[in-house]
Write an enzyme that holds these catalytic residues in place. Structure first.
Site, PDB file in Angstrom:
ATOM      1  N   ARG A  38       0.660 -18.395  -1.706  1.00 37.57           N
ATOM      2  CA  ARG A  38       1.926 -17.735  -0.213  1.00 37.57           C
ATOM      3  C   ARG A  38       3.536 -18.229  -0.079  1.00 37.57           C
ATOM      4  O   ARG A  38       3.653 -19.078  -0.115  1.00 37.57           O
ATOM      5  CB  ARG A  38       0.538 -18.423   0.436  1.00 37.57           C
ATOM      6  N   SER A 107      -7.794  -9.583   3.985  1.00 37.96           N
ATOM      7  CA  SER A 107      -7.809 -10.175   5.161  1.00 37.96           C
ATOM      8  C   SER A 107      -8.266  -8.906   5.571  1.00 37.96           C
ATOM      9  O   SER A 107      -7.515  -7.748   5.591  1.00 37.96           O
ATOM     10  CB  SER A 107      -5.672 -10.110   5.024  1.00 37.96           C
ATOM     11  N   LYS A 136       1.572 -17.674  10.968  1.00 37.38           N
ATOM     12  CA  LYS A 136       2.317 -16.396  10.721  1.00 37.38           C
ATOM     13  C   LYS A 136       2.826 -15.597  12.328  1.00 37.38           C
ATOM     14  O   LYS A 136       1.960 -15.536  12.734  1.00 37.38           O
ATOM     15  CB  LYS A 136       0.961 -15.866  10.131  1.00 37.38           C
TER      16      LYS A 136
HETATM   17  N1  3NM Z   1      -3.128 -15.298   7.742  1.00 37.95           N
HETATM   18  P1  3NM Z   1      -2.165 -22.117  10.099  1.00 37.95           P
HETATM   19  S1  3NM Z   1      -3.572 -16.925  10.145  1.00 37.95           S
HETATM   20  C1  3NM Z   1      -1.575 -16.517   6.454  1.00 37.95           C
HETATM   21  O1  3NM Z   1      -4.650 -13.749  10.990  1.00 37.95           O
HETATM   22  C2  3NM Z   1      -2.235 -16.538   7.890  1.00 37.95           C
HETATM   23  O2  3NM Z   1      -4.857 -13.457   8.189  1.00 37.95           O
HETATM   24  C3  3NM Z   1      -3.616 -15.383   9.272  1.00 37.95           C
HETATM   25  O3  3NM Z   1      -1.538 -20.925   8.579  1.00 37.95           O
HETATM   26  C4  3NM Z   1      -4.447 -14.017   8.844  1.00 37.95           C
HETATM   27  O4  3NM Z   1      -3.752 -22.554   9.129  1.00 37.95           O
HETATM   28  C5  3NM Z   1      -2.613 -16.802   8.714  1.00 37.95           C
HETATM   29  O5  3NM Z   1      -0.985 -22.596   9.695  1.00 37.95           O
HETATM   30  C6  3NM Z   1      -1.711 -18.792   9.116  1.00 37.95           C
HETATM   31  O6  3NM Z   1      -2.217 -21.827  11.018  1.00 37.95           O
HETATM   32  C7  3NM Z   1      -2.424 -19.496   8.642  1.00 37.95           C
END
Ligand code: 3NM
Length: 208
Positions: A38, A107, A136
């Site tokens: 990513r 997603s 994010k």
């Molecule tokens: N997508 P972490 S949340 C890349 O909700 C990403 O689709 C998300 O990072 C979504 O594990 C997210 O540090 C961030 O919380 C995930």
């Protein structure tokens, strides 16, 4: 049907200060067999160059590598697949370009999106954010464990990845709520030893 490992690691150069290739190497040292690259800051050209090195590392270690967002890069690099967001190329178009063997993930952020996505030519669905995350910006509202459980019920046996705010402390609850796999960025990549962290997680969440 795609069988995902319990832990779905995603690279982040900002958090680690490491190249994508080095992150793949450390994750693979800890037993990862599937990694998503990513990258939100590099130009396509620079990401292409970095991903090429990361893919060579991955394939020398029998790790499957998929590219976030960019079907063109996945195609040009002959990566194992692509992970698409709601605003990327539609999964049907990605399937046409990448062919039947490619892994395509998609997603979603609501039950409604997940229901629609279950009919698409994808190999797995991601749902999130399950919990609050700082990784994010501008995420959708938290889905929560109950929301995740509803999505599980709505998508049948389509492989389901949960994402957003998942840590070693809550990963088991997320699996029990219906996820096949937990995606992790910050909790994994900001650990002192990335390889040890994913190794312990894979052991504790082992598939039945
Ligand atoms: N997508 P972490 S949340 C890349 O909700 C990403 O689709 C998300 O990072 C979504 O594990 C997210 O540090 C961030 O919380 C995930």
């Amino acid at each position: 049907m795609l069988r995902l490992p319990r832990v779905y690691p995603i690279t982040d150069v900002g958090i680690t200060g490491l190249s994508h290739a080095e992150q793949v190497s450390r994750l693979s040292d800890g037993g990862a067999s599937f990694v998503q690259l990513r990258e939100k800051n590099l130009t396509p050209r620079d990401f292409y160059e970095q991903a090429k090195v990361a893919l060579a590392v991955a394939h020398s270690r029998k790790v499957q590598l998929i590219i976030n967002d960019r079907v063109d890069l996945a195609l040009a690099l002959q990566a194992d697949g692509v992970h698409l967001g709601q605003d990327d190329l539609p999964p049907e178009a990605a399937r046409t370009l990448l062919g039947p063997q490619a892994i395509i993930g998609f997603s979603t952020h609501t039950l409604e999106q997940a229901r629609k996505a279950a009919t698409l030519p994808i190999d797995y669905l991601a749902i999130g954010p399950i919990f609050r995350t700082a990784t994010k910006a501008d995420t959708a509202p938290e889905v929560g464990l109950a929301g995740l459980n509803s999505v599980r019920g709505a998508v049948g046996n389509l492989p389901l990845v949960a994402i957003g705010g998942i840590t070693p402390a809550n990963a088991q609850d997320v699996i029990e709520a219906g996820a096949d796999s937990v995606a992790m960025i910050s909790a994994l990549l900001s650990s002192r030893n990335i390889a040890d962290c994913i190794r312990a997680l894979l052991l504790s969440l082992e598939l039945p």
